[in-house]
Design an enzyme around this catalytic site. Sequence first.
Site, short mmCIF file in Angstrom:
data_model
loop_
_atom_site.label_atom_id
_atom_site.label_comp_id
_atom_site.label_asym_id
_atom_site.label_seq_id
_atom_site.Cartn_x
_atom_site.Cartn_y
_atom_site.Cartn_z
N HIS A 183 0.83 -1.20 0.00
CA HIS A 183 0.00 0.00 0.00
C HIS A 183 0.87 1.26 0.00
O HIS A 183 2.09 1.21 0.01
CB HIS A 183 -0.97 -0.01 1.18
CG HIS A 183 -0.34 -0.09 2.54
ND1 HIS A 183 0.54 0.86 3.03
CD2 HIS A 183 -0.48 -1.01 3.54
CE1 HIS A 183 0.90 0.54 4.26
NE2 HIS A 183 0.31 -0.60 4.59
N CYS A 191 2.55 -5.01 6.62
CA CYS A 191 2.38 -4.73 5.20
C CYS A 191 3.67 -4.17 4.60
O CYS A 191 4.66 -3.95 5.30
CB CYS A 191 1.25 -3.73 4.99
SG CYS A 191 -0.37 -4.30 5.58
#
Length: 297
Positions: A183, A191
């Site tokens: 992201h 992430c």
Amino acid sequence: MTRKSENREPRRRRRPGAALFVLGTILILLGAVFVRQHWTTLSAYHDDVVLQGERLWRKAFARFGLPLPRTPDLNSLEARLQDAGLKLGDPIFMRIFKREFLLEIWIQRDGKFQRFATYPICRYSGQLGPKLKQGDHQSPEGIYTVSSGQLNPASRWHRSFNLGFPNAFDRSHDRTGTFLMVHGGCSSIGCYAMTNDVIDEIWEIVTSALKSGQPRFQVQIFPFRMTSEAIEARADHKWAPFWRDLKHAHDLFEKTQIPPRVAICRKRYVATPGVERSDGSATIGESCATQNAVVTN
């Protein structure tokens, strides 16, 4: 008459400092040669220190709104594609290397994949090794696939796509976790954060490939550049057997530039060479029936 002794020039005293300087230089050179020859092994003992240092300076760049070193010219996507003989919409393949903080995008051309861009990762959490459970703040390692259903254009992190953790391998080991993504931004709890500007370019490449008919693309996530030297330097690491299995899939792609066929057999990754012109879109499930499947030891 002048005495001979009076004609003699005084003896110059040898300076010990010069000899010490030469000796010191030789020792430094020998030390440099030793470090260069054994750097992979030496640095393997300091993986955690390296990761922490990388995170600190990358955070500083992000705080001041500066692009990270090695960021491509994000204003010239079309020109860069044209120069490489590639185009948006063709199938893609992706690799991530955690220790080097790098994400690669490869685009298919003439049946094989060509590396188009390498992007610096701004941040990910955890250390080298796979994710084990929800809440361990560990970013995953393994081989995943991403389809259009895993895209989130309205993510709280600007834009994101879900890696599909846990996959069949992770589930076979009872590993848990949700919403493990690539992201925007520069913050992470499991992430891979790429900054908003970088994820915008990645997003355009990813969505173009999926909209043009690629069902899903393969993402290979490795702890480090999978050289034999790097693996050998970490031979005693608890994740060494897992990394050797990943290396097999890595090496197949390195050799052919075609994403390998990947399955899970007896809780281990197995891989065979991808068929000619394959785009790597096959799902990854449990199977020991793949012909010529090889499990590395």
